[in-house]
Design an enzyme around this catalytic site. Sequence first.
Site, PDB file in Angstrom:
ATOM      1  N   ASN A  12       0.834  -1.212   0.000  1.00  0.00           N
ATOM      2  CA  ASN A  12       0.000   0.000   0.000  1.00  0.00           C
ATOM      3  C   ASN A  12       0.868   1.262   0.000  1.00  0.00           C
ATOM      4  O   ASN A  12       0.365   2.369   0.083  1.00  0.00           O
ATOM      5  CB  ASN A  12      -0.959   0.016   1.208  1.00  0.00           C
ATOM      6  CG  ASN A  12      -0.218   0.188   2.517  1.00  0.00           C
ATOM      7  OD1 ASN A  12       0.987  -0.054   2.605  1.00  0.00           O
ATOM      8  ND2 ASN A  12      -0.931   0.602   3.553  1.00  0.00           N
ATOM      9  N   PHE A  14       2.682   2.612   2.204  1.00  0.00           N
ATOM     10  CA  PHE A  14       2.667   3.438   3.422  1.00  0.00           C
ATOM     11  C   PHE A  14       4.108   3.781   3.792  1.00  0.00           C
ATOM     12  O   PHE A  14       4.430   4.915   4.122  1.00  0.00           O
ATOM     13  CB  PHE A  14       1.959   2.672   4.555  1.00  0.00           C
ATOM     14  CG  PHE A  14       1.919   3.406   5.875  1.00  0.00           C
ATOM     15  CD1 PHE A  14       1.350   4.672   5.957  1.00  0.00           C
ATOM     16  CD2 PHE A  14       2.439   2.840   7.028  1.00  0.00           C
ATOM     17  CE1 PHE A  14       1.304   5.356   7.173  1.00  0.00           C
ATOM     18  CE2 PHE A  14       2.393   3.515   8.243  1.00  0.00           C
ATOM     19  CZ  PHE A  14       1.826   4.773   8.313  1.00  0.00           C
ATOM     20  N   VAL A  37      -3.326  -4.829   3.141  1.00  0.00           N
ATOM     21  CA  VAL A  37      -3.724  -6.144   3.682  1.00  0.00           C
ATOM     22  C   VAL A  37      -4.795  -6.052   4.763  1.00  0.00           C
ATOM     23  O   VAL A  37      -5.351  -7.073   5.164  1.00  0.00           O
ATOM     24  CB  VAL A  37      -2.523  -6.950   4.237  1.00  0.00           C
ATOM     25  CG1 VAL A  37      -1.625  -7.411   3.117  1.00  0.00           C
ATOM     26  CG2 VAL A  37      -1.764  -6.178   5.287  1.00  0.00           C
ATOM     27  N   LYS A  69      -3.530  -2.324  13.191  1.00  0.00           N
ATOM     28  CA  LYS A  69      -4.461  -2.942  12.227  1.00  0.00           C
ATOM     29  C   LYS A  69      -3.719  -3.836  11.237  1.00  0.00           C
ATOM     30  O   LYS A  69      -4.173  -4.935  10.924  1.00  0.00           O
ATOM     31  CB  LYS A  69      -5.227  -1.859  11.455  1.00  0.00           C
ATOM     32  CG  LYS A  69      -6.374  -1.240  12.225  1.00  0.00           C
ATOM     33  CD  LYS A  69      -7.124  -0.262  11.336  1.00  0.00           C
ATOM     34  CE  LYS A  69      -8.354   0.288  12.039  1.00  0.00           C
ATOM     35  NZ  LYS A  69      -8.998   1.358  11.236  1.00  0.00           N
ATOM     36  N   ARG A  84      -7.622 -20.552   2.722  1.00  0.00           N
ATOM     37  CA  ARG A  84      -8.488 -20.745   1.551  1.00  0.00           C
ATOM     38  C   ARG A  84      -7.773 -21.459   0.417  1.00  0.00           C
ATOM     39  O   ARG A  84      -8.335 -22.334  -0.230  1.00  0.00           O
ATOM     40  CB  ARG A  84      -8.993 -19.391   1.020  1.00  0.00           C
ATOM     41  CG  ARG A  84     -10.188 -18.825   1.749  1.00  0.00           C
ATOM     42  CD  ARG A  84     -10.863 -17.706   0.958  1.00  0.00           C
ATOM     43  NE  ARG A  84      -9.957 -16.620   0.577  1.00  0.00           N
ATOM     44  CZ  ARG A  84      -9.605 -15.616   1.377  1.00  0.00           C
ATOM     45  NH1 ARG A  84     -10.100 -15.557   2.602  1.00  0.00           N
ATOM     46  NH2 ARG A  84      -8.803 -14.668   0.953  1.00  0.00           N
ATOM     47  N   TYR A 123       3.787  -1.814  17.877  1.00  0.00           N
ATOM     48  CA  TYR A 123       4.583  -2.705  17.028  1.00  0.00           C
ATOM     49  C   TYR A 123       4.922  -3.997  17.771  1.00  0.00           C
ATOM     50  O   TYR A 123       4.661  -5.096  17.281  1.00  0.00           O
ATOM     51  CB  TYR A 123       5.856  -1.976  16.593  1.00  0.00           C
ATOM     52  CG  TYR A 123       6.717  -2.767  15.650  1.00  0.00           C
ATOM     53  CD1 TYR A 123       6.282  -3.058  14.362  1.00  0.00           C
ATOM     54  CD2 TYR A 123       7.994  -3.203  16.031  1.00  0.00           C
ATOM     55  CE1 TYR A 123       7.079  -3.773  13.477  1.00  0.00           C
ATOM     56  CE2 TYR A 123       8.795  -3.919  15.149  1.00  0.00           C
ATOM     57  CZ  TYR A 123       8.338  -4.203  13.876  1.00  0.00           C
ATOM     58  OH  TYR A 123       9.127  -4.914  13.014  1.00  0.00           O
ATOM     59  N   GLU A 141      -6.710 -24.884  12.145  1.00  0.00           N
ATOM     60  CA  GLU A 141      -7.071 -25.033  10.736  1.00  0.00           C
ATOM     61  C   GLU A 141      -6.035 -25.795   9.925  1.00  0.00           C
ATOM     62  O   GLU A 141      -6.213 -26.009   8.728  1.00  0.00           O
ATOM     63  CB  GLU A 141      -7.276 -23.639  10.090  1.00  0.00           C
ATOM     64  CG  GLU A 141      -8.296 -22.752  10.804  1.00  0.00           C
ATOM     65  CD  GLU A 141      -9.731 -23.274  10.693  1.00  0.00           C
ATOM     66  OE1 GLU A 141      -9.952 -24.205   9.885  1.00  0.00           O
ATOM     67  OE2 GLU A 141     -10.602 -22.766  11.412  1.00  0.00           O
ATOM     68  N   HIS A 159      14.699   3.267   3.412  1.00  0.00           N
ATOM     69  CA  HIS A 159      14.383   4.693   3.413  1.00  0.00           C
ATOM     70  C   HIS A 159      15.519   5.475   4.050  1.00  0.00           C
ATOM     71  O   HIS A 159      15.968   5.128   5.137  1.00  0.00           O
ATOM     72  CB  HIS A 159      13.129   4.929   4.273  1.00  0.00           C
ATOM     73  CG  HIS A 159      11.945   5.274   3.450  1.00  0.00           C
ATOM     74  ND1 HIS A 159      11.938   6.353   2.609  1.00  0.00           N
ATOM     75  CD2 HIS A 159      10.733   4.701   3.346  1.00  0.00           C
ATOM     76  CE1 HIS A 159      10.754   6.417   2.020  1.00  0.00           C
ATOM     77  NE2 HIS A 159      10.016   5.421   2.444  1.00  0.00           N
TER      78      HIS A 159
END
Length: 312
Positions: A12, A14, A37, A69, A84, A123, A141, A159
Amino acid sequence: MMDGHEVTVVDNFFTGRKRNVEHWIGHENFELINHDVVEPLYIEVDQIYHLASPASPPNYMYNPIKTLKTNTIGTLNMLGLAKRVGARLLLASTSEVYGDPEVHPQNEEYWGHVNPIGPRACYDEGKRVAETMCYAYMKQEGVEVRVARIFNTFGPRMHMNDGRVVSNFILQALQGEPLTVYGSGSQTRAFQYVSDLVNGLVVLMNSNVSSPVNLGNPEEHTILEFAQLIKDLVGSGSEIQFLSEAQDDPQKRKPDIKKAKLMLGWEPVVPLEEGLNKAIHYFRKELEYQANNQYIPKPKPARIKKGRTRHN
């Protein structure tokens, strides 16, 4: 990709940058998806390297909720994807799960010493619960998981101003600014070069080791030693400036990599100075690139419609 795998990069941006992967764009085995994600992802894959999360203190402290998140909802989404499609997931965990350690060096059996409400907690605790999620999905699972606890890493394409020790020192030395050391500089870190880490991740992903594995370089130096070494390698006349100590800054950090050596046959091979010289070369080039590609907006002259006089 060199080994013939098809690789889909999901970012993304960020903290990442398209420039870091632009040399792959157009390669038949490469695909880049601009996606976060935190939203579910529906693709067909065999292996997932779940590396998503800001990882330098200024980045994750800038947006602690986003960091949480990414490490919680993002990890659940990636584990859901793995479940899946029957993929194996490797979690990029961190030495931060050990917090400010009371055991030295840190091995994988150590549970850590973390402040759950400190400035780094988003973090540290985000990664700790991400590990918990991996093993919950494995037990409940049957998802195949691999967990790498990554210690400090550096190298090209990091960076320049991400606020990490190595990038700060190199940037300051190249620009002739004082090298800023927090506290006395006696805190220790152990840095590995990025190619060593990448090799470790690939070996771990393709191994049968499902418990956490430390990936880092056990060669330990004080922050002050790093500052002096980088100053010397750059050939900089910068002075070293001491600032007040950062909160919850771990005093010691050194991986015990016996497990990686024994079970993966992995250990770092790039000497510190060689890695630092490569990083310094990259930063020099980056500074030149920025100087030559600065967009300076020029005032646009007003468009005058024909046949009309304009009054200022």
